[in-house]
Design a protein around this motif. Structure first.
Motif, PDB file in Angstrom:
ATOM      1  N   ALA A 249      26.060 -17.794  22.979  1.00  0.00           N
ATOM      2  CA  ALA A 249      25.543 -17.340  21.690  1.00  0.00           C
ATOM      3  C   ALA A 249      24.834 -18.480  20.963  1.00  0.00           C
ATOM      4  CB  ALA A 249      26.678 -16.785  20.836  1.00  0.00           C
ATOM      5  N   VAL A 250      25.434 -19.663  20.998  1.00  0.00           N
ATOM      6  CA  VAL A 250      24.822 -20.830  20.347  1.00  0.00           C
ATOM      7  C   VAL A 250      23.487 -21.154  21.002  1.00  0.00           C
ATOM      8  CG1 VAL A 250      25.086 -23.292  19.931  1.00  0.00           C
ATOM      9  CG2 VAL A 250      27.035 -21.760  19.598  1.00  0.00           C
ATOM     10  N   ARG A 251      23.450 -21.130  22.318  1.00  0.00           N
ATOM     11  CA  ARG A 251      22.208 -21.440  23.023  1.00  0.00           C
ATOM     12  C   ARG A 251      21.138 -20.404  22.734  1.00  0.00           C
ATOM     13  NH1 ARG A 251      24.604 -23.100  28.981  1.00  0.00           N
ATOM     14  NH2 ARG A 251      25.417 -25.147  28.397  1.00  0.00           N
ATOM     15  N   CYS A 252      21.545 -19.144  22.688  1.00  0.00           N
ATOM     16  CA  CYS A 252      20.581 -18.076  22.401  1.00  0.00           C
ATOM     17  C   CYS A 252      19.944 -18.274  21.034  1.00  0.00           C
ATOM     18  CB  CYS A 252      21.283 -16.717  22.424  1.00  0.00           C
ATOM     19  SG  CYS A 252      21.203 -15.884  23.993  1.00  0.00           S
ATOM     20  N   ALA A 253      20.779 -18.420  20.034  1.00  0.00           N
ATOM     21  CA  ALA A 253      20.268 -18.513  18.669  1.00  0.00           C
ATOM     22  C   ALA A 253      19.532 -19.813  18.430  1.00  0.00           C
ATOM     23  CB  ALA A 253      21.419 -18.381  17.673  1.00  0.00           C
ATOM     24  N   GLY A 254      19.907 -20.880  19.164  1.00  0.00           N
ATOM     25  CA  GLY A 254      19.290 -22.175  18.940  1.00  0.00           C
ATOM     26  C   GLY A 254      18.078 -22.453  19.780  1.00  0.00           C
ATOM     27  N   GLY A 255      17.694 -21.499  20.645  1.00  0.00           N
ATOM     28  CA  GLY A 255      16.518 -21.718  21.477  1.00  0.00           C
ATOM     29  C   GLY A 255      16.741 -22.747  22.550  1.00  0.00           C
ATOM     30  N   ALA A 265      15.782 -15.409  30.231  1.00  0.00           N
ATOM     31  CA  ALA A 265      15.161 -14.137  30.599  1.00  0.00           C
ATOM     32  C   ALA A 265      16.177 -13.210  31.234  1.00  0.00           C
ATOM     33  CB  ALA A 265      13.996 -14.391  31.551  1.00  0.00           C
ATOM     34  N   ALA A 266      16.997 -13.773  32.128  1.00  0.00           N
ATOM     35  CA  ALA A 266      18.009 -12.958  32.791  1.00  0.00           C
ATOM     36  C   ALA A 266      19.004 -12.422  31.779  1.00  0.00           C
ATOM     37  CB  ALA A 266      18.727 -13.787  33.849  1.00  0.00           C
ATOM     38  N   MET A 267      19.398 -13.289  30.826  1.00  0.00           N
ATOM     39  CA  MET A 267      20.407 -12.878  29.877  1.00  0.00           C
ATOM     40  C   MET A 267      19.887 -11.781  28.966  1.00  0.00           C
ATOM     41  SD  MET A 267      22.796 -15.180  27.472  1.00  0.00           S
ATOM     42  CE  MET A 267      21.433 -15.945  26.639  1.00  0.00           C
ATOM     43  N   SER A 268      18.651 -11.894  28.506  1.00  0.00           N
ATOM     44  CA  SER A 268      18.101 -10.873  27.638  1.00  0.00           C
ATOM     45  C   SER A 268      18.113  -9.522  28.330  1.00  0.00           C
ATOM     46  CB  SER A 268      16.667 -11.241  27.232  1.00  0.00           C
ATOM     47  OG  SER A 268      16.106 -10.249  26.421  1.00  0.00           O
ATOM     48  N   GLU A 269      17.672  -9.500  29.595  1.00  0.00           N
ATOM     49  CA  GLU A 269      17.657  -8.253  30.360  1.00  0.00           C
ATOM     50  C   GLU A 269      19.066  -7.767  30.633  1.00  0.00           C
ATOM     51  OE1 GLU A 269      15.615  -5.306  32.922  1.00  0.00           O
ATOM     52  OE2 GLU A 269      15.045  -6.557  31.242  1.00  0.00           O
ATOM     53  N   GLY A 270      19.927  -8.680  31.073  1.00  0.00           N
ATOM     54  CA  GLY A 270      21.276  -8.286  31.453  1.00  0.00           C
ATOM     55  C   GLY A 270      22.102  -7.800  30.276  1.00  0.00           C
ATOM     56  N   LEU A 271      22.016  -8.504  29.137  1.00  0.00           N
ATOM     57  CA  LEU A 271      22.779  -8.080  27.972  1.00  0.00           C
ATOM     58  C   LEU A 271      22.340  -6.710  27.500  1.00  0.00           C
ATOM     59  CD1 LEU A 271      22.917 -11.354  25.854  1.00  0.00           C
ATOM     60  CD2 LEU A 271      24.767 -10.294  27.137  1.00  0.00           C
ATOM     61  N   ALA A 272      21.026  -6.489  27.474  1.00  0.00           N
ATOM     62  CA  ALA A 272      20.515  -5.185  27.060  1.00  0.00           C
ATOM     63  C   ALA A 272      21.017  -4.098  27.992  1.00  0.00           C
ATOM     64  CB  ALA A 272      18.993  -5.207  27.032  1.00  0.00           C
ATOM     65  N   ALA A 273      20.984  -4.383  29.292  1.00  0.00           N
ATOM     66  CA  ALA A 273      21.389  -3.376  30.267  1.00  0.00           C
ATOM     67  C   ALA A 273      22.874  -3.075  30.177  1.00  0.00           C
ATOM     68  CB  ALA A 273      21.040  -3.852  31.669  1.00  0.00           C
ATOM     69  N   LEU A 274      23.692  -4.124  30.023  1.00  0.00           N
ATOM     70  CA  LEU A 274      25.126  -3.903  29.952  1.00  0.00           C
ATOM     71  C   LEU A 274      25.503  -3.077  28.737  1.00  0.00           C
ATOM     72  CD1 LEU A 274      26.641  -7.316  31.033  1.00  0.00           C
ATOM     73  CD2 LEU A 274      27.065  -5.112  32.102  1.00  0.00           C
ATOM     74  N   ASP A 275      24.702  -3.145  27.690  1.00  0.00           N
ATOM     75  CA  ASP A 275      25.001  -2.421  26.470  1.00  0.00           C
ATOM     76  C   ASP A 275      24.252  -1.107  26.366  1.00  0.00           C
ATOM     77  OD1 ASP A 275      26.960  -3.125  24.730  1.00  0.00           O
ATOM     78  OD2 ASP A 275      25.598  -3.618  23.113  1.00  0.00           O
ATOM     79  N   GLY A 276      23.498  -0.729  27.399  1.00  0.00           N
ATOM     80  CA  GLY A 276      22.759   0.516  27.340  1.00  0.00           C
ATOM     81  C   GLY A 276      21.562   0.438  26.426  1.00  0.00           C
ATOM     82  N   HIS A 304      17.813 -13.740  19.244  1.00  0.00           N
ATOM     83  CA  HIS A 304      18.714 -13.587  18.103  1.00  0.00           C
ATOM     84  C   HIS A 304      19.650 -12.394  18.308  1.00  0.00           C
ATOM     85  CE1 HIS A 304      20.145 -13.657  13.959  1.00  0.00           C
ATOM     86  NE2 HIS A 304      19.951 -12.348  13.954  1.00  0.00           N
ATOM     87  N   HIS A 305      19.080 -11.273  18.747  1.00  0.00           N
ATOM     88  CA  HIS A 305      19.908 -10.091  18.968  1.00  0.00           C
ATOM     89  C   HIS A 305      20.950 -10.354  20.050  1.00  0.00           C
ATOM     90  CE1 HIS A 305      18.294  -7.010  16.347  1.00  0.00           C
ATOM     91  NE2 HIS A 305      17.073  -7.423  16.627  1.00  0.00           N
ATOM     92  N   SER A 306      20.568 -11.085  21.073  1.00  0.00           N
ATOM     93  CA  SER A 306      21.529 -11.412  22.127  1.00  0.00           C
ATOM     94  C   SER A 306      22.648 -12.290  21.569  1.00  0.00           C
ATOM     95  CB  SER A 306      20.825 -12.116  23.283  1.00  0.00           C
ATOM     96  OG  SER A 306      19.950 -11.236  23.949  1.00  0.00           O
ATOM     97  N   ALA A 307      22.294 -13.212  20.683  1.00  0.00           N
ATOM     98  CA  ALA A 307      23.309 -14.072  20.076  1.00  0.00           C
ATOM     99  C   ALA A 307      24.303 -13.248  19.268  1.00  0.00           C
ATOM    100  CB  ALA A 307      22.651 -15.123  19.196  1.00  0.00           C
ATOM    101  N   VAL A 308      23.787 -12.275  18.504  1.00  0.00           N
ATOM    102  CA  VAL A 308      24.663 -11.413  17.710  1.00  0.00           C
ATOM    103  C   VAL A 308      25.584 -10.618  18.628  1.00  0.00           C
ATOM    104  CG1 VAL A 308      24.737  -9.515  16.056  1.00  0.00           C
ATOM    105  CG2 VAL A 308      22.967 -11.261  15.865  1.00  0.00           C
ATOM    106  N   HIS A 309      25.002 -10.097  19.702  1.00  0.00           N
ATOM    107  CA  HIS A 309      25.794  -9.316  20.648  1.00  0.00           C
ATOM    108  C   HIS A 309      26.879 -10.181  21.305  1.00  0.00           C
ATOM    109  CE1 HIS A 309      26.891  -6.579  23.844  1.00  0.00           C
ATOM    110  NE2 HIS A 309      26.611  -7.522  24.724  1.00  0.00           N
ATOM    111  N   LEU A 310      26.518 -11.398  21.685  1.00  0.00           N
ATOM    112  CA  LEU A 310      27.493 -12.286  22.319  1.00  0.00           C
ATOM    113  C   LEU A 310      28.634 -12.628  21.366  1.00  0.00           C
ATOM    114  CD1 LEU A 310      24.983 -14.563  24.213  1.00  0.00           C
ATOM    115  CD2 LEU A 310      26.803 -13.226  25.283  1.00  0.00           C
ATOM    116  N   LEU A 311      28.320 -12.802  20.094  1.00  0.00           N
ATOM    117  CA  LEU A 311      29.378 -13.050  19.116  1.00  0.00           C
ATOM    118  C   LEU A 311      30.292 -11.836  18.989  1.00  0.00           C
ATOM    119  CD1 LEU A 311      27.639 -15.046  16.255  1.00  0.00           C
ATOM    120  CD2 LEU A 311      29.694 -15.709  17.510  1.00  0.00           C
ATOM    121  N   ALA A 312      29.703 -10.629  19.078  1.00  0.00           N
ATOM    122  CA  ALA A 312      30.521  -9.419  19.018  1.00  0.00           C
ATOM    123  C   ALA A 312      31.483  -9.358  20.196  1.00  0.00           C
ATOM    124  CB  ALA A 312      29.624  -8.187  19.001  1.00  0.00           C
TER     125      ALA A 312
END
Length: 735
Positions: A249-255, A265-276, A304-312
């Protein structure tokens, strides 16, 4: 269950596979192998002994059936004008036989052998043939699969075609097909960044199809800590999962490197997919900085959205571990990143720190987001917040809606997670019998889909139900299984719930000293071994056990904290239990008034089972004060409720009090009623046995040992006065 799935349902192969697995694979810490070597060597030799023409037909059938079932064998045979007479040799050898629908292999391993012994040229030939005949409506994804399987090397064009085909399959809810297509697209993609992104997408599809082992193998190939953390949350060490998710989450939000490099790139795709969700602006579990679910424009900041999701998700890990330090750490990270964390996280941290006013406000905000059709994760968090507030009606509503929403989104793997927290509401509102079947089904789904941490939590919930319904052996077996698994993975929540179940069993059977000792231990256990929320839930029972053993000093201190929380959140049920504690700690007329206050509060609450327990305790107090008429009324009311809930231990306590009053009480109300004579677990076992299931089959369905099932059946026969399964079938048929 997962070993059996990996062995394609072949029990002999499953037994051989289990014998060669590592300790980490057997305990679920590492994924199972994709292609276990058992049986294949001998099967390859059998297939090689067949004539060339027979092997070609078997190769065509194998390519048509696995890993993607395309139902094109007969069309391919016709289009290529193949002679099917050579199949006689395969039938004589017992390897396969022809039917009107195509070829049926002896077992999945023979099919695998038929494909693997063929040359690359022959495999490519049959895949191209199958692709050529797949021209029907809706067959485009399967045609693309065969085209991709026939590719000689990397191809951007074919990779793009497979991605589009996977999208169509995913839209149709065929996540297993989508996974195969995207994984093949990754193989054909020449760019490393694109390969990582596609493997992450494939891992998500594998997870949503229920194949956790395949998902974990694919995630390992991406070297993506974020996705690994998400999967560890459901089937690994909860502490490790929390650390990985928070770091990501820190890495996502901090660039940082996770956000900018191939892993990003993998994380953005994977997180979106895992969450539908869709990366181009579909649904997000926690959108923006507000924590609300909302769609975003195409230009949304995905990092940013991935960071929020990871914190959740880190919130969930914190809840499972029960680690206050990690709750504080996550809240501090959210504050530093400018993200409003999920209210459940902030509320939990505030409650653990004793900031009850802050906790109440944060949890109420989180519990309020439980409208129908929302994001399943958000709804689950709403249910958790409602549980913390003592609002079990809202908790049940939120978790039921979470399960329904997950099904509507095609996210069946989230359903067992919703049931984990629904079980608490069902327990407190006095529905153990009705809830047990649903929880057992959720347990089966959790095991099947590789969600071993969730299965552990459900086992602990079932131990609690068994404690209420008097199934002592089942309670102990499930509690011990849950604690053994939980303690090895830092899962403080199920570990604490399982210990609470054992303590409640002791309390309801009159073993007060043992109950008090377990609950004192629960209060002292730290992260990974205990949980503050369960300690809070257990406080009224600890006060009762401690008073019964004469240890009131610690009981008063525990009650003071519980009363503070009850008054802060203004939960009628918590206030009722606090008044009951006050009555137990008082004497004479003062105790009577506190009991009356407790019952007045119970009347407006939802914890019907606890209301009955309050009436039992009040009836006993009235009897000792020689208020015989009111004592009799209270005890009869409690007895009726316990019999309705199916709680024989508590019912026996009410009968004992009534006998002291000289009241004639039948051993069991409605002795001619089958349900009244059996515990909930015994009735379930009896019905399965009457349907013809063996002890081993019943044990597999209920996730218990065959020895426990045998014990239950002997108990069923004894209680019903019968000696055989034939009599059982007749009796159940009459009922």
């Amino acid at each position: 269950m997962r070993i059996l799935r990996t062995a394609h349902g072949d029990r002999r192969a499953a037994a051989e596979l289990a014998a060669v697995l590592t300790e980490r694979q057997l305990t679920g810490l590492d994924p199972l192998p994709a292609q276990p070597p058992v049986l294949l060597r001998a099967y390859r030799q059998e297939v090689r002994a067949l004539p060339d023409a027979a092997r070609r037909l078997l190769l065509l059938a194998a390519a048509d059936q696995y890993p993607v079932d395309t139902h094109a064998f007969l069309r391919a045979v016709t289009a290529a004008r193949l002679d099917t007479r050579p199949l006689v040799a395969a039938e004589v050898a017992g390897i396969a036989h022809a039917t009107a629908g195509g070829i049926v292999f002896r077992d999945p391993w023979t099919r695998t052998a038929a494909y693997e012994i063929a040359s690359v040229t022959d495999r490519r030939s049959v895949h191209l043939l199958l692709a050529r005949v797949l021209r029907g409506e809706g067959e485009s994804p399967r045609r693309s699969w065969h085209r991709g399987a026939a590719a000689l090397g990397p191809s951007r064009r074919l990779a793009a075609e497979l991605r589009a085909a996977a999208h169509s399959a995913r839209t149709a809810g065929e996540h297993d097909l989508a996974c195969a297509l995207v994984e093949r697209a990754a193989t054909l993609s020449p760019e490393p960044v694109e390969r990582a992104r596609l493997l992450a997408r494939a891992a998500a599809d594998a997870w949503r199809s229920g194949d956790a082992d395949r998902a974990r193998r694919l995630v390992a190939a991406t070297d993506d800590d974020a996705l690994a953390g998400l999967l560890a949350l459901r089937a690994g060490n909860a502490t490790d999962a929390f650390d990985a998710l928070l770091t990501a989450a820190v890495r996502c939000a901090g660039g940082g490197p996770v956000a900018d490099g191939p892993g990003g790139a993998a994380m953005s795709e994977g997180l979106a997919a895992l969450d539908g969700r869709t990366v181009s602006g579909g649904r997000f579990a926690y959108g923006g900085t507000t924590g609300s679910a909302s769609p975003g424009p195409a230009a949304v900041d995905h990092a940013h959205h991935s960071a929020v999701h990871l914190l959740a998700r880190a919130t969930e890990a914190a809840i499972y571990t029960g680690d206050l330090r990690r709750c504080r750490e996550a809240a501090a990270v959210a504050d530093r990143l400018g993200i409003v964390p999920p209210g459940t996280l902030g509320g939990l941290a505030a409650a653990f720190e004793g900031r009850y006013d802050d906790a109440r406000d944060l949890l109420k905000a989180a519990a309020g987001r439980c409208g129908p059709g929302g994001d399943p994760t958000l709804l689950i968090h709403s249910g958790i917040a409602a549980l913390m507030l003592g609002d079990h009606t809202a908790a049940a509503t939120a978790t039921v809606r979470a399960a329904a929403s997950a099904r509507a989104w095609g996210d069946g793997v989230t359903v067992p997670q919703a049931m984990e927290f629904r079980a608490y509401a069902d327990f407190w509102t006095g529905r153990p019998r009705a809830a047990e079947a649903a929880t057992l089904e959720a347990l089966r789904q959790a095991y099947t889909t590789g969600q071993d941490n969730g299965a552990c939590h459900l086992q602990a919930a079932l131990a609690m139900f068994a404690a209420v319904t008097g199934d002592e052996d089942v309670c102990r077996e499930r509690a011990e299984a849950a604690r053994s698994y939980a303690l090895a993975r830092g899962l403080g929540l199920p570990a604490a719930l399982a210990l609470f179940a054992l303590a409640f069993l002791d309390l309801s059977t009159g073993r007060f000293a043992a109950s008090a000792a377990r609950l004192r231990a629960l209060a002292g256990f730290g992260p990974g071994h205990g949980h503050r929320a369960i300690r809070h839930l257990a406080t009224p029972h600890y006060v009762e056990a401690a008073v019964r053993t004469g240890d009131t000093r610690v009981a008063r201190a525990a009650h003071a904290d519980y009363d503070h929380w009850a008054r802060t959140v203004r939960s009628l049920d918590d206030l009722a239990l606090s008044a009951r504690c006050r009555a137990l700690l008082a004497s004479g007329g003062e105790a009577v008034e506190h009991y009356r206050t407790a019952l007045d509060l119970h009347a407006s609450g939802t914890r019907d089972f606890e209301r009955a327990r309050t009436e039992l305790l009040f009836g006993g107090a009235l009897r000792r004060l020689r208020h015989r008429t009111e004592a009799r009324d209270r005890l009869h009311s409690a007895l009726e409720a316990f019999e309705h809930f199916g709680s024989p231990q508590c019912a026996a306590a009410a009968r004992a009090e009534l006998r002291v009053l000289g009241e004639p009480v039948s051993p069991v109300r409605g002795a001619d009623d089958l349900v009244a004579r059996l515990t909930a677990q015994q009735l379930m076992v009896a019905r399965m046995a009457a349907d013809g299931a063996t002890n081993r089959e019943i044990a597999a369905r209920l996730s218990l040992s065959p020895r426990t099932i045998d014990h239950h059946l002997r108990g069923v026969f004894a209680r019903l006065g019968i000696r055989s399964r034939i009599e059982l079938v007749r009796l159940l048929g009459e009922g």
